[in-house]
Scaffold this active site. Structure first.
Site, PDB file in Angstrom:
ATOM      1  N   LYS A 134      -9.063 -10.499  -3.371  1.00 35.24           N
ATOM      2  CA  LYS A 134     -10.200  -9.573  -3.332  1.00 35.24           C
ATOM      3  C   LYS A 134      -9.710  -8.156  -3.595  1.00 35.24           C
ATOM      4  O   LYS A 134     -10.384  -7.359  -4.223  1.00 35.24           O
ATOM      5  CB  LYS A 134     -10.895  -9.660  -1.974  1.00 35.24           C
ATOM      6  CG  LYS A 134     -11.844 -10.840  -1.874  1.00 35.24           C
ATOM      7  CD  LYS A 134     -12.241 -11.135  -0.434  1.00 35.24           C
ATOM      8  CE  LYS A 134     -11.335 -12.166   0.179  1.00 35.24           C
ATOM      9  NZ  LYS A 134     -11.585 -12.494   1.574  1.00 35.24           N
ATOM     10  N   LYS A 151      -1.860 -12.821  -8.718  1.00 31.68           N
ATOM     11  CA  LYS A 151      -2.429 -13.622  -7.630  1.00 31.68           C
ATOM     12  C   LYS A 151      -3.911 -13.269  -7.469  1.00 31.68           C
ATOM     13  O   LYS A 151      -4.265 -12.091  -7.503  1.00 31.68           O
ATOM     14  CB  LYS A 151      -1.674 -13.274  -6.331  1.00 31.68           C
ATOM     15  CG  LYS A 151      -2.286 -13.887  -5.099  1.00 31.68           C
ATOM     16  CD  LYS A 151      -1.807 -13.227  -3.826  1.00 31.68           C
ATOM     17  CE  LYS A 151      -2.573 -13.749  -2.654  1.00 31.68           C
ATOM     18  NZ  LYS A 151      -3.449 -12.956  -1.908  1.00 31.68           N
ATOM     19  N   LYS A 204       0.830  -1.219   0.000  1.00 35.29           N
ATOM     20  CA  LYS A 204       0.000   0.000   0.000  1.00 35.29           C
ATOM     21  C   LYS A 204       0.855   1.255   0.000  1.00 35.29           C
ATOM     22  O   LYS A 204       0.529   2.218  -0.689  1.00 35.29           O
ATOM     23  CB  LYS A 204      -0.945   0.009   1.211  1.00 35.29           C
ATOM     24  CG  LYS A 204      -2.078  -0.961   1.050  1.00 35.29           C
ATOM     25  CD  LYS A 204      -3.429  -0.352   1.373  1.00 35.29           C
ATOM     26  CE  LYS A 204      -4.525  -1.289   0.892  1.00 35.29           C
ATOM     27  NZ  LYS A 204      -5.644  -1.408   1.785  1.00 35.29           N
TER      28      LYS A 204
END
Ligand code: ADP
Ligand code: TRP
Length: 334
Positions: free
Chosen positions: A200, A197, A118
């Site tokens: 979600k 990968k 992030k």
């Protein structure tokens, strides 16, 4: 003889569990529950972890039941040694997380991949996301879990869990079981429809519980290269083939491989075959999932039962920890 160490895993309640969650963590856990009838199996809905991403309370509630329904539909309901619980219903976990955070070097957390990803993308990072691995360590250590079935992406978190447990044991005397990751040997990281990968957070998932038409639509969106239909294709570099390998039997996989190599077989046909294989493999789970999703009170009851048992174990560990740290033992369970 002491009872064998529990087996424990957690899934964040951030959406419907996808094929990666099912193959990487949930089905291996149910398999372990089946092959280890003497071990207690803890299946956690990591709804406190989910707070790092999901802000809407209504969504949060629905996702909790969605994860519960998926666990039960996949076969957890047939395992008397397994229990299902919400992290948020066991307050001991946040208390333990604080104690563990005081033993975790700051530099260790700056290296954790969720935080690093992030920050590298320039996205805002909360204190919750930063300390996320410590809350996971508390989940595992509170129940003295010996094995933790997870996908490969969680290995770093497990390493941190082991290290902080060792530090605590060295400083305060033997307290925690040192857990081991259990990675299912046949399941590599499951790829998403964009070839990264499946996750979600990348919105590239295959949700096997979707209505059939929608599931087909998502599978038709899997990215493939531009090899013409007539030309032979390389199965080893194709996401459709990689996914088919995980859901079809060996004979079917060899048949698809031969078609790729022969040419004259298009990606659209391969995708349809993949969709059919997923529908077949999860037919009963899909039906059972729909039934559970129409009965939230039954799910709630199941969770409350699991949480009562989990709290008893958690309280015992936490009291030991408090005593060792020089605090009063907890006055009431929780
Ligand atoms: P997501 O990355 O979609 O948010 P979670 O972090 O909730 O999924 O993962 C829950 C469990 O499923 C973890 O044990 C994780 O390792 C496993 N898992 C998630 N994605 C995959 C994947 N693509 N392949 C294999 N296992 C996975
Ligand atoms: N951090 C895990 C993930 O993102 C979810 C999780 C929370 C977990 N608590 C856990 C996994 C305990 C294993 C054990 O997938």
């Amino acid at each position: 003889m002491p009872s064998p160490s529990p087996i424990l895993t957690g899934i964040q309640s951030t959406g419907t569990p996808h094929l990666g969650n099912l193959l990487g963590a949930m089905l291996p856990t149910i398999h372990l529950a089946h092959t280890h009838p003497q071990n207690q199996i803890f299946c956690f809905i990591a709804d406190l972890h989910a707070l790092t991403t999901i802000k809407d309370p209504e969504k949060r509630k629905t996702y909790i039941y969605t994860i519960a329904a998926a666990w039960l539909a996949l076969g957890l309901d047939k395992q008397p040694n397994a229990l299902l619980c919400r992290q948020s219903h066991i307050p001991a976990v946040t208390e333990l997380a604080w104690y563990l955070s005081c033993l975790t070097p700051y530099a260790r957390l700056t290296n954790a991949h969720a935080f690093k990803d992030k920050t590298q993308q320039g996205l805002p990072v909360s204190g919750g996301l930063f300390t996320y691995p410590i809350l996971m360590a508390a989940d595992v250590l509170l129940y003295q879990a010996g094995q933790v079935p997870v996908g490969k992406d969680q290995l770093q978190h497990l390493e941190l869990t082991r290290d902080v447990a060792q530090t605590f044991n060295q400083q305060y005397g033997n307290t925690f079981v040192i857990p081991e990751a259990y990675i299912h040997r046949d399941v590599p990281t499951v790829l998403g429809i964009d070839g990264r990968k499946m996750s979600k957070s990348y919105q590239n998932t295959i949700d096997v519980f979707l209505p059939e038409a929608q599931l087909y639509q998502d599978i038709m969106r899997i990215q493939t290269d531009s090899t013409p239909l007539a030309a032979p294709k390389d199965p080893e570099t194709c996401t459709v083939f990689a996914l088919y390998r995980l859901v079809a039997d060996a004979h079917q996989v060899e048949a698809m491989r031969a078609q790729y190599l022969a040419g004259g077989y298009g990606y659209a046909a391969a995708k349809k075959t993949l969709a059919a294989a997923i529908l077949e493999r999860f037919a009963s789970a899909r039906e059972r999932f729909a039934n559970y999703m129409s009965d939230f009170p039954a799910l709630e009851q199941r969770l409350l039962e699991g949480e009562e048992k989990a709290r008893a174990v958690a309280t015992e560990t936490l009291q030991d920890v408090r005593t060792k740290l020089g605090y009063e033992r907890a006055l009431r369970s929780g």
